[in-house]
Design an enzyme around this catalytic site. Structure first.
Site, PDB file in Angstrom:
ATOM      1  N   GLY A 137       3.704 -23.025  29.512  1.00  0.00           N
ATOM      2  CA  GLY A 137       2.355 -23.378  29.757  1.00  0.00           C
ATOM      3  C   GLY A 137       1.377 -23.086  28.610  1.00  0.00           C
ATOM      4  N   GLU A 364      -6.156 -23.925  33.038  1.00  0.00           N
ATOM      5  CA  GLU A 364      -6.937 -24.163  31.711  1.00  0.00           C
ATOM      6  C   GLU A 364      -7.196 -22.817  30.809  1.00  0.00           C
ATOM      7  OE1 GLU A 364      -7.577 -27.148  31.791  1.00  0.00           O
ATOM      8  OE2 GLU A 364      -7.651 -27.538  33.909  1.00  0.00           O
TER       9      GLU A 364
END
Length: 385
Positions: A137, A364
């Site tokens: 991630g 994000e």
């Protein structure tokens, strides 16, 4: 609720018109239904896409190809009003414009732009962005998804992505993969054989949003599928900066919606013979919440003006995303406490915004990533590994 700092007085007439237009749309088309969408874990993307396209908010900060070509502050104001409705709504618009359309617009070929951008701006085609993986991630440099050219010149794409907004409903995916020449971006029509995108269920956050996994099993793409104008992490990271800018504006809308709900409740809920807003402890909560909201609004406006001046840096975007999401989550939690038991029902927007913001805090770029980005900017030392 009064804007005590008169921050929106600094907006231009066009920016205020965009604010009012999007705010009216959210009030008329989103707020009457979003509680049910959240409870039922659905988002009517196919219905809302063309409406959002006609509103002009899809890729609104891009020029040409049917996009509005508006300034950064206008885009930010639109994100703020969309997220005052729901983070899932703003996420849909952010992913479409900043993560799917932007890389095609910025790095794509003329053919890729003509094939996709006008339809995406109109909301007739939906896009998604494939970067995050099940095991990678915050460390995209070590992604496992890979693409290799065979003797015919076609690309063969294999791998998996996870936590992909719009994935199951997308017509096109912008997918980042390892190649012999480094990380490259690919424009992948989702009807290509070997592509699948099962939806992720049982979420307790961003329920009014489609979240999916992406799987690539020997997906064969023509040589023209690669984004020709970028190599390396610069491509996906520049897209993330675009999306983070929308987030740091958007969460201001979620925070404002929570505070407005808390003020309304505090001035009408009577306990011990008077509205609870008349007690000092409640007023202290409301005052601190408004301070956090005002600071977030000022940060967003300042960064918007830097972006319009062409001087906005990724470190400044990290500051805005980190500070504003944290402030919004704090406001949501305090609002929940003011509403008491009523704060956990979908009759009020607070618990919906609060749980959504738990996801916005992570996606994000996690808090930790943005803290390390700022730490590196302050010290010149890299603490990422």
């Amino acid at each position: 609720m009064d804007d005590l700092l008169r921050i929106d007085d600094g907006l231009s007439e066009e920016q205020r018109l965009i604010r009012d237009t999007v705010k009216t749309f959210v009030a008329d088309r989103i707020l009457p239904h979003v509680g049910d969408w959240f409870e039922e874990a659905v988002f009517p993307a196919r219905e809302l896409g063309p409406v959002l396209g006609s509103l002009g908010v899809l890729g609104m900060h891009l020029e040409g190809y049917g996009c509005a070509g508006l300034d950064a502050v206008s885009y930010g104001v639109a994100c703020r009003e969309l997220e005052a409705g729901d983070s899932g709504l703003r996420s849909f618009v952010s992913v479409q414009g900043s993560l799917a359309m932007f890389p095609i617009w910025k790095y794509g070929s003329a053919e890729q732009k003509e094939a996709w951008l006008p339809r995406m701006a109109a909301g007739e085609a939906i896009g998604c962005f494939g970067l995050t993986e099940p095991d990678h991630g915050s460390d995209p440099a070590n992604m496992r998804t890979h693409a290799k050219q065979d003797a015919s010149g076609d690309w063969i794409l294999n791998g998996a992505k996870m936590w992909i907004t719009n994935g199951s409903i997308a017509d096109v995916a912008v997918v980042w993969a390892q190649t012999e020449d480094g990380i490259r971006g690919f424009v992948v029509p989702t009807d290509t054989p070997g592509f699948s995108a099962p939806e992720i269920h049982k979420k307790m956050s961003l329920r009014a949003s489609v979240t999916s996994s992406l799987y690539f099993d020997d997906v064969r793409l023509p040589a023209s599928a690669v984004l020709p104008e970028v190599r390396g992490l610069k491509g996906p990271l520049s897209c993330l900066s675009e999306a983070r800018f929308g987030i740091l504006w958007g969460v201001v809308g979620a925070a404002r919606a929570c505070l407005e709900s808390a003020v309304d409740y505090a001035t009408t809920r009577v306990q011990f013979g008077k509205p609870i807003g008349g007690f000092q402890l409640t007023q202290e909560k409301l005052a601190w919440m408004y301070v956090g909201l005002g600071q977030s609004q000022l940060t967003a406006l300042h960064l918007g003006r830097l972006k319009d001046a062409g001087t906005l840096t990724p470190q400044q975007v990290s500051f805005g995303k980190l500070a504003n999401v944290r402030a919004a989550l704090d406001i949501a939690r305090r609002s929940r406490s003011i509403l008491g038991g009523n704060g956990i029902t979908l009759e009020y927007p607070v618990i919906r915004h609060m749980t959504n913001l738990e996801s916005v805090l992570t996606y994000e770029g996690t808090e930790e990533i943005h803290l390390l980005t700022l730490g590196r900017a302050l010290t010149g030392l890299d603490a990422f590994h």
